[in-house]
Design an enzyme around this catalytic site. Structure first.
Site, short mmCIF file in Angstrom:
data_model
loop_
_atom_site.label_atom_id
_atom_site.label_comp_id
_atom_site.label_asym_id
_atom_site.label_seq_id
_atom_site.Cartn_x
_atom_site.Cartn_y
_atom_site.Cartn_z
N HIS A 158 0.87 -1.18 0.00
CA HIS A 158 0.00 0.00 0.00
C HIS A 158 0.90 1.23 0.00
CE1 HIS A 158 -3.72 2.09 2.00
NE2 HIS A 158 -3.05 2.93 1.24
N GLU A 207 -2.60 -1.60 -3.14
CA GLU A 207 -3.65 -0.81 -2.51
C GLU A 207 -3.26 0.67 -2.50
OE1 GLU A 207 -5.23 -3.98 0.75
OE2 GLU A 207 -3.97 -2.36 1.47
N HIS A 243 -7.48 -5.57 7.53
CA HIS A 243 -7.09 -4.53 8.49
C HIS A 243 -7.24 -5.07 9.91
CE1 HIS A 243 -5.61 -0.45 9.01
NE2 HIS A 243 -6.05 -0.63 10.23
C1 LIG Z 1 -6.17 -0.83 3.33
C2 LIG Z 1 -5.57 -1.38 4.54
O1 LIG Z 1 -6.21 -1.62 5.52
C3 LIG Z 1 -4.12 -1.67 4.55
O2 LIG Z 1 -3.44 -1.30 3.43
C4 LIG Z 1 -3.54 -1.01 5.67
O3 LIG Z 1 -3.90 0.35 5.57
C5 LIG Z 1 -2.06 -1.12 5.73
O4 LIG Z 1 -1.77 -0.39 6.83
P1 LIG Z 1 -0.40 0.25 7.15
O5 LIG Z 1 0.07 0.97 5.95
O6 LIG Z 1 -0.76 1.13 8.28
O7 LIG Z 1 0.47 -0.89 7.53
N1 LIG Z 2 -5.87 -4.50 3.21
C1 LIG Z 2 -5.42 -4.70 4.53
C2 LIG Z 2 -4.00 -5.00 4.56
O1 LIG Z 2 -3.36 -5.12 3.53
C3 LIG Z 2 -3.26 -5.20 5.81
O2 LIG Z 2 -3.77 -4.52 6.91
P1 LIG Z 2 -3.02 -4.77 8.31
O3 LIG Z 2 -2.98 -6.26 8.55
O4 LIG Z 2 -1.63 -4.23 8.16
O5 LIG Z 2 -3.85 -4.03 9.32
#
Ligand SMILES: CC(=O)[C@@H](O)[C@H](O)COP(=O)(O)O
Ligand SMILES: NCC(=O)COP(=O)(O)O
Length: 238
Positions: A43, A70, A190
């Site tokens: 992400h 993401e 998440h």
């Molecule tokens: C969309 C989602 O829930 C994940 O991509 C999450 O936001 C990753 O979180 P961090 O970037 O805080 O690790």
């Molecule tokens: N889309 C959620 C993700 O990729 C991971 O979320 P998290 O486990 O880091 O909260």
């Protein structure tokens, strides 16, 4: 059984903290796959404090399971994913600078914008998913904007799990049945972890994929990456 996609944002965060390529995100991604992960997620946020935009192209070259990118659809983000063409793009409505993701899209209020972006991604052959809260109106909106899948934002489930897990999962189970009836694919993520994952998976029989990062990377400090991935896969087996 739902697929496990490992989110490497927190691995990238450690790498970035020293400015060198250690740990090597590519090596970690390949090891995750070797240890049984069925997908890799990153992400990249606008400040690139976790994954960087350059990681998208680099991962695309090596990931053989499924690459899920993401992010908030800025023009920069769209340019990167339209060039790299990952297997899936998950659109997330984060403000720039947000600490972490904490809500889903307003698929009704932002329908025009979402339809246009989803159209561009689908024209490039990319499967789309959009981050949503468990609401029937939002899911009806998700269908209308043309997304292939939705990803439930599971933060509220994770926070309520220890208090009352049946109440925590109920809105997601209801919404998941509704999404399945609409023909939408169903992802979730998440704050899923080794405690709350099995119950969520059991109560959502139509769940296709979970992306997990923060807790999984923390667990790997104690159990090692290979064991940790096996533990997560075990929680998903039905
Ligand atoms: C969309 C989602 O829930 C994940 O991509 C999450 O936001 C990753 O979180 P961090 O970037 O805080 O690790
Ligand atoms: N889309 C959620 C993700 O990729 C991971 O979320 P998290 O486990 O880091 O909260």
């Amino acid at each position: 059984m739902p697929r496990l996609s490992v989110n490497l944002n927190k691995v990238a965060l450690i790498r970035n903290s020293r400015g060198a390529n250690f740990p090597d995100l590519i090596r970690v991604a390949l090891d995750c796959e070797r240890y049984g992960a069925e997908g890799i997620t990153i992400h990249p946020r606008p400040d690139q404090r976790h994954a960087k935009y350059a990681d998208v192209e680099a991962l695309k070259e090596v990931v053989t399971t499924e690459l899920n990118i993401e992010g908030y659809p800025t023009e920069k983000f769209l340019k990167v994913v339209l060039e790299a063409r990952p297997d899936q793009v998950t659109l997330v409505p984060d403000e720039p600078g947000q600490l972490t993701s904490d809500h889903g899209w307003d698929t009704v209020g932002r329908a025009t914008e979402l339809s246009r972006i989803i159209g561009r991604l689908k024209n490039a052959g990319i499967r789309t998913s959009i981050f949503v809260d468990p609401s029937e109106e939002i899911l009806d909106g998700a269908l209308a904007v043309g997304t292939d899948r939705i990803e439930f934002y599971t933060g509220p489930y994770a926070h309520q799990y220890a208090i009352d897990r049946a109440a925590a999962v109920a809105p997601f189970a209801i919404a998941s049945s509704h999404a399945a009836a609409l023909g939408l694919g169903i992802n979730a993520g998440h704050d899923l972890n080794l405690d709350n994952l099995a119950f969520f998976s059991e109560k959502l029989p139509d769940l296709q994929e979970v992306s997990i990062g923060h807790a999984l990377v923390v667990d790997a400090l104690y159990y090692g990456l290979e064991n940790t991935i096996q533990l997560y896969l075990n929680r998903l087996s039905r």
